[in-house]
Design a protein around this motif. Sequence first.
Motif, PDB file in Angstrom:
ATOM      1  N   LEU B 161      42.825  -5.577  17.035  1.00 14.40           N
ATOM      2  CA  LEU B 161      42.795  -5.928  18.457  1.00 14.40           C
ATOM      3  C   LEU B 161      43.611  -7.193  18.701  1.00 14.40           C
ATOM      4  O   LEU B 161      43.687  -8.076  17.832  1.00 14.40           O
ATOM      5  CB  LEU B 161      41.354  -6.166  18.931  1.00 14.40           C
ATOM      6  CG  LEU B 161      40.344  -5.028  18.754  1.00 14.40           C
ATOM      7  CD1 LEU B 161      38.981  -5.461  19.310  1.00 14.40           C
ATOM      8  CD2 LEU B 161      40.813  -3.751  19.448  1.00 14.40           C
ATOM      9  N   GLY B 162      44.218  -7.287  19.878  1.00 11.91           N
ATOM     10  CA  GLY B 162      44.956  -8.482  20.261  1.00 11.91           C
ATOM     11  C   GLY B 162      44.457  -9.021  21.583  1.00 11.91           C
ATOM     12  O   GLY B 162      44.068  -8.250  22.466  1.00 11.91           O
ATOM     13  N   ILE B 163      44.414 -10.346  21.707  1.00 17.71           N
ATOM     14  CA  ILE B 163      44.074 -10.978  22.986  1.00 17.71           C
ATOM     15  C   ILE B 163      45.330 -11.677  23.486  1.00 17.71           C
ATOM     16  O   ILE B 163      45.902 -12.504  22.771  1.00 17.71           O
ATOM     17  CB  ILE B 163      42.920 -11.994  22.829  1.00 17.71           C
ATOM     18  CG1 ILE B 163      41.665 -11.298  22.302  1.00 17.71           C
ATOM     19  CG2 ILE B 163      42.635 -12.699  24.152  1.00 17.71           C
ATOM     20  CD1 ILE B 163      40.490 -12.243  22.059  1.00 17.71           C
ATOM     21  N   ILE B 186      44.430  -4.038  23.304  1.00 17.11           N
ATOM     22  CA  ILE B 186      44.814  -5.357  23.806  1.00 17.11           C
ATOM     23  C   ILE B 186      43.912  -5.762  24.954  1.00 17.11           C
ATOM     24  O   ILE B 186      43.716  -5.001  25.907  1.00 17.11           O
ATOM     25  CB  ILE B 186      46.289  -5.361  24.266  1.00 17.11           C
ATOM     26  CG1 ILE B 186      47.192  -5.273  23.030  1.00 17.11           C
ATOM     27  CG2 ILE B 186      46.616  -6.601  25.085  1.00 17.11           C
ATOM     28  CD1 ILE B 186      48.649  -5.128  23.341  1.00 17.11           C
ATOM     29  N   LEU B 187      43.337  -6.965  24.839  1.00 15.66           N
ATOM     30  CA  LEU B 187      42.604  -7.562  25.952  1.00 15.66           C
ATOM     31  C   LEU B 187      43.583  -8.493  26.647  1.00 15.66           C
ATOM     32  O   LEU B 187      43.996  -9.511  26.082  1.00 15.66           O
ATOM     33  CB  LEU B 187      41.387  -8.336  25.432  1.00 15.66           C
ATOM     34  CG  LEU B 187      40.414  -8.858  26.490  1.00 15.66           C
ATOM     35  CD1 LEU B 187      39.697  -7.708  27.187  1.00 15.66           C
ATOM     36  CD2 LEU B 187      39.381  -9.800  25.864  1.00 15.66           C
TER      37      LEU B 187
END
Lengths: 230, 230
Positions: B161-163, B186-187
């Motif tokens: 996951l990426g922020i 992605i958030l």
Amino acid sequence: MSGSAVGDKIRKMSSRQQIPGPTVKRLTLYLREVDRRLAAGEVRVSSRQLGQEIGVTDTQIRKDLSWFGQFGQAGVGYLLDDLGSRLRQILGKDRTWKTALVGAGRLGQAIMSYGPFAREGFEIAAVFDADPRLVGTEVVKRRIRPMADLDRLVRDRDILLGIVSVPKEAAQVTADLLIDAGVLGILNFAPVRLEVGDRASVVTVDFSARLEQLAFQVSLGLKGSIDVDE
Amino acid sequence: MSGSAVGDKIRKMSSRQQIPGPTVKRLTLYLREVDRRLAAGEVRVSSRQLGQEIGVTDTQIRKDLSWFGQFGQAGVGYLLDDLGSRLRQILGKDRTWKTALVGAGRLGQAIMSYGPFAREGFEIAAVFDADPRLVGTEVVKRRIRPMADLDRLVRDRDILLGIVSVPKEAAQVTADLLIDAGVLGILNFAPVRLEVGDRASVVTVDFSARLEQLAFQVSLGLKGSIDVDE
């Protein structure tokens, strides 16, 4: 109209019967469709035409709008210009909303720097913090006020919305202070559920819930862009 | 299992047929109800019993669960323990999600300081920034890495996951870098719609949309606490 008269008007309006959530969602769809037709140069629309594009029956549209009094004319339909103005008014998009931000730490500063707020009609009219090292200083070009000034400034400036970006331990007492000063709605960034009863509206921005939603989507193989509003 | 093997397993799982959004929402309701019954000391539940409390028919429950293969036994129902484990697995709540944060400015720092992430099974496994003044320093007790290291570190640490907490101008290129490195979700905190096609899931946290929602609620006289998930 004086500042407090505006607040009183909205307070009075807010006391009427509660509008169902799905109606609210549909009103925003109606406004989008009205704006699209206005941009295309159209002048008038019937309930049936309005509903066609967005998959809502004409009966439902008339029922939704009946919450807000008399609209349009039987057999003639709505003037798009009038309908757009009324919807904008109903949805609070016809005014600038003065907002108090409480908590000028990292998150509060990020919120102060957030570009779209001003564009969407929100003005951060006062910023407060409990930290004496911050009070009186300028942060992101805004003067930080002491908590002791909150009640007076919120009343004097007729601030109707509050943004809570304090640590979670301080969130409830901050919300209570804002509501006591006359705030009608709170955007809560603290990871805690605020208890406000029927004194105000609260929308919580829960970063964790959003990241959980993302993890679900990845686990379930859902792809693409999903905004929280959809 | 090695890091990349875990990623491959999830990637493989993610490629299967898409699950409808309403099913996802109901799965979380089922898990909550299963956990409630487990906490009450119950062992077994039928589709009908499970659905009663949450207002879903037994047919709907069996249909929702059929997306994920064989569950329970006709006439006997489900073992709550098994059903809970399977639902947790389906919803991605049975593992720690490694996450890369890109953008260590005010908002990134606020996100790094956000308590609930770790509690909910999310680990910020690497933090990146394009600003040479930040790279190599420690911010909120985390070492800031240069963008040049993103691809290698995301792969090596099997980050899924990426922020994205960079300025909006840099959001799309950041998302592309993350996806190219193998990130599946992605958030996005940037006020821009990311175009990712079917390469990843995106959830956008839109502060403006939340404040708009609050203004609607106040205008419409809706009171009480409304979480964005409800």
